[in-house]
Write an enzyme that holds these catalytic residues in place. Structure first.
Site, PDB file in Angstrom:
ATOM      1  N   LYS A  57      11.999 -18.719 -28.577  1.00 37.47           N
ATOM      2  CA  LYS A  57      12.142 -17.499 -29.392  1.00 37.47           C
ATOM      3  C   LYS A  57      12.405 -17.849 -30.857  1.00 37.47           C
ATOM      4  CE  LYS A  57      11.091 -16.226 -26.135  1.00 37.47           C
ATOM      5  NZ  LYS A  57      10.928 -16.715 -24.762  1.00 37.47           N
ATOM      6  N   GLY A 187      -3.134 -22.500 -18.369  1.00 37.19           N
ATOM      7  CA  GLY A 187      -2.264 -21.456 -17.815  1.00 37.19           C
ATOM      8  C   GLY A 187      -1.986 -20.361 -18.821  1.00 37.19           C
ATOM      9  N   GLU A 210      -7.371 -20.311 -17.952  1.00 41.84           N
ATOM     10  CA  GLU A 210      -6.618 -19.712 -16.848  1.00 41.84           C
ATOM     11  C   GLU A 210      -7.493 -19.685 -15.593  1.00 41.84           C
ATOM     12  OE1 GLU A 210      -3.483 -18.406 -15.964  1.00 41.84           O
ATOM     13  OE2 GLU A 210      -4.610 -18.159 -14.108  1.00 41.84           O
ATOM     14  N   VAL A 244      -8.956 -26.089 -14.560  1.00 39.92           N
ATOM     15  CA  VAL A 244      -9.043 -27.419 -15.163  1.00 39.92           C
ATOM     16  C   VAL A 244      -9.152 -28.476 -14.073  1.00 39.92           C
ATOM     17  CG1 VAL A 244      -7.796 -29.129 -16.551  1.00 39.92           C
ATOM     18  CG2 VAL A 244      -7.837 -26.716 -17.251  1.00 39.92           C
ATOM     19  N   VAL A 276       1.555 -24.456 -16.216  1.00 39.75           N
ATOM     20  CA  VAL A 276       1.045 -23.879 -14.961  1.00 39.75           C
ATOM     21  C   VAL A 276       2.172 -23.460 -14.012  1.00 39.75           C
ATOM     22  CG1 VAL A 276      -1.164 -25.099 -15.076  1.00 39.75           C
ATOM     23  CG2 VAL A 276       0.793 -26.182 -13.944  1.00 39.75           C
ATOM     24  N   GLY A 277       3.342 -23.237 -14.560  1.00 35.80           N
ATOM     25  CA  GLY A 277       4.432 -22.727 -13.734  1.00 35.80           C
ATOM     26  C   GLY A 277       5.592 -23.707 -13.641  1.00 35.80           C
ATOM     27  N   ALA A 326      16.257 -16.094 -16.927  1.00 35.87           N
ATOM     28  CA  ALA A 326      17.654 -16.431 -17.188  1.00 35.87           C
ATOM     29  C   ALA A 326      18.593 -15.312 -16.732  1.00 35.87           C
ATOM     30  CB  ALA A 326      17.833 -16.691 -18.682  1.00 35.87           C
ATOM     31  N   HIS A 450      14.770  10.352 -34.309  1.00 36.11           N
ATOM     32  CA  HIS A 450      13.501  10.357 -35.032  1.00 36.11           C
ATOM     33  C   HIS A 450      13.723   9.840 -36.437  1.00 36.11           C
ATOM     34  CE1 HIS A 450       9.572  11.511 -36.489  1.00 36.11           C
ATOM     35  NE2 HIS A 450      10.181  12.017 -37.553  1.00 36.11           N
TER      36      HIS A 450
END
Ligand code: FAD
Ligand code: AMP
Length: 471
Positions: A57, A187, A210, A244, A276-277, A326, A450
């Site tokens: 992040k 992936g 993918e 792949v 890929v995980g 997490a 708003h």
């Protein structure tokens, strides 16, 4: 031998949170983790803080500013010239963010009087753990309850062996010190898309391969279709149905061979990220010797109270699979601590929020329209585009949509799907609404400020009954 009421193996978001909650409830607790920095100092916080949620992040936020300057500053009347991207400085900032938070976890554990033990833990008996310290010494601990929170690690595939230089996993992808000219990613999952966004914003030509024919199959189809279009328009070359077969490195270039249907294609890139995980991390714990059952993929099997097949041994977080997030692990940590302190506890798995931090962000909680269809639930949907929100226009981010799936007979909110700016924050309202068992009508009648992005949630709830005002 040191005696504890609870020994937690792993100081990631599942383990350290469990340890803190145990300590708050008056239990004597130790938390063991093997991760250390280059000087041998413990690095708490697990994958999340060190090589996962937080560093990714930090880079996504830095590069989001680059994207703003390149694509939007001009429309705000801001003339920016001579923009230079200093990748090492960006990485330094990311490392600082990580260090600050890792230090924060250490302080929290200290404040709560959790014994933090640095080293590699393995079972020597159902209630005994041996910790091997970095210097060679070891220490045995006895625990009434032992919690395995050893997390997960990237899956590697034979076709593309990670060498840490040209072919990297998610950890390596967070460490590039220069922008690869051509970047391949295997992936198009959460990590592939987030890493692809970071480096593409800095100028990499990104190709994501993918294997599956469908993009983001776990998200609502309306959202994944729209997200695909937006991300491709941003420059991510996402190729579906591409498996792949082989990746070979020579002269600092990676040749990637992949199959699409019956044809074989190849691609040359400067760096290749294998995303890929993730798989459970249980090496060295001696689970087999103890008879702790795992499933076919190696995830530890637990009952509804997170107890493994061995009495007094529990497991939480990524190592038990499910949503490998997490906040899911942390909630399990809290709930388990409360059970160990003889309280009652529960985790609401049905409304866990999922977020993909591309821009626009993708977030959802609850069921997709397809899941409702497959379960034979009679449902209604309400969709509202960001394009119809004043605040989204003011921000210059009017792409995407809100989609609410409601039960047609009871009007209960079954799922909420958001593709748009700040979707990661907006999804919280959906979680509160679903956990409070609200009706779409309740959301439709609640006043939203708003101009705000949250007005889209209000309008989508109105749209379930076919009465959105602004669309
Ligand atoms: P971990 O965080 O993996 O922690 C386990 C700890 O156990 C590790 O520190 C390890 O050193 C220690 N350990 C393991 N075995 C032993 C042993 N034998 N002895 C001692 N210590 C041991 N999730 C989100 O919710 N949001 C995000 O935005 C997000 N972004 C991500 C981005 C990336 C690039 C990656 C890789 C992951 C991301 N995740 C995200 C997933 C998130 O990091 C994990 O779901 C989370 O860290 C799992 O927590 P955990 O405590 O179960 O395990
Ligand atoms: P995630 O589990 O969300 O990180 O996503 C990983 C993605 O990698 C999944 O969508 C898989 O289909 C994809 N994947 C796995 N193996 C391959 C492969 N050999 N080639 C291309 N994609 C793959």
């Amino acid at each position: 031998m040191q005696q504890y009421e609870v020994i937690v193996v792993g100081a990631g978001p599942a383990g350290y949170v469990c340890a803190i909650r145990c300590a708050q409830l008056g239990l004597k607790v130790a938390c063991i983790d093997k991760r250390v920095d280059t000087r041998g100092k413990p690095k708490l916080g697990g994958t999340c803080l060190n090589v996962g949620c937080i560093p990714s992040k930090a880079l996504l936020d830095s590069t989001h500013h680059v994207q703003f300057i390149n694509e939007q500053a001009g429309t705000h009347g801001l003339k920016v010239s001579g923009l230079e991207v200093d990748v090492p400085a960006m990485q330094k900032r990311k490392d600082h963010v990580v260090r600050t938070l890792v230090g924060g976890v250490a302080s929290l554990l200290k404040k709560n009087k959790v014994d933090v033990i640095s080293g590699t833990a393995g079972f020597i008996a159902p209630q005994k753990i041996r910790v091997d310290h970095a210097g060679g010494a070891s220490q045995d601990l006895q625990g009434k309850h032992i919690v395995i929170a050893s997390g997960s690690e990237p899956v590697d595939i034979q076709a593309a062996p990670v060498d840490g230089d040209c072919i990297v996993d998610s950890t390596g992808a967070l460490e590039f010190h220069e922008v690869p000219l051509r970047l391949g990613i295997i992936g198009a999952g959460v990590i592939g898309l987030e890493m692809g966004s970071v480096w593409s914003r800095l100028g990499s030509e990104v190709v994501i391969l993918e294997a599956l024919p469908e993009f983001l199959a776990m998200a609502d189809q309306a959202v994944s279709k729209e997200a695909f279009k937006i991300l491709v328009k941003q420059g991510l070359d996402i190729r579906l149905n591409c498996k792949v077969q082989e990746a070979r490195t020579s002269s600092d270039k990676v040749q990637v061979v992949y199959s699409t249907g019956n044809t074989e294609q190849s691609l040359e890139v400067d760096k290749l990220i294998v995303a890929v995980g993730r798989r459970p991390h249980t090496e060295g714990l001696n689970l087999d010797d103890l008879g702790i059952k795992t499933d076919q993929k190696g995830f530890i099997e637990v009952d509804s109270h997170w107890e493994t097949s061995v009495k007094g041994v529990y497991a939480i977080g990524d190592v038990i699979g499910g949503a490998m997030l997490a906040h899911k692990g942390s909630e399990e940590g809290v709930a388990l601590a409360e059970l160990l302190a003889d309280q009652s506890a529960h985790v609401s798995y049905e409304s866990i929020p999922w977020v993909i931090y591309t821009w626009p962000e993708i977030a959802w909680a609850g069921r997709t329209e397809r899941q409702c269809k497959e379960s034979g639930i009679d449902y209604r949907t309400g969709v509202f585009p960001f394009m119809a929100l004043g605040r989204a226009h003011a921000m210059g981010h009017a792409e995407g949509m809100f989609k609410i799936v409601g039960d047609a007979s009871t009007d209960r909110i079954l799922g909420v799907h958001i593709l748009g700016p700040n979707a990661s924050e907006l999804i919280s309202e959906a979680v509160v609404a679903m956990e409070s068992e609200l009706y779409t009508e309740d959301l439709a009648r609640m006043i939203h400020a708003h101009p705000s992005l949250a007005e889209g949630m209000h309008e989508a709830a109105l749209a379930v009954g076919g009465r959105a005002i602004h669309f």
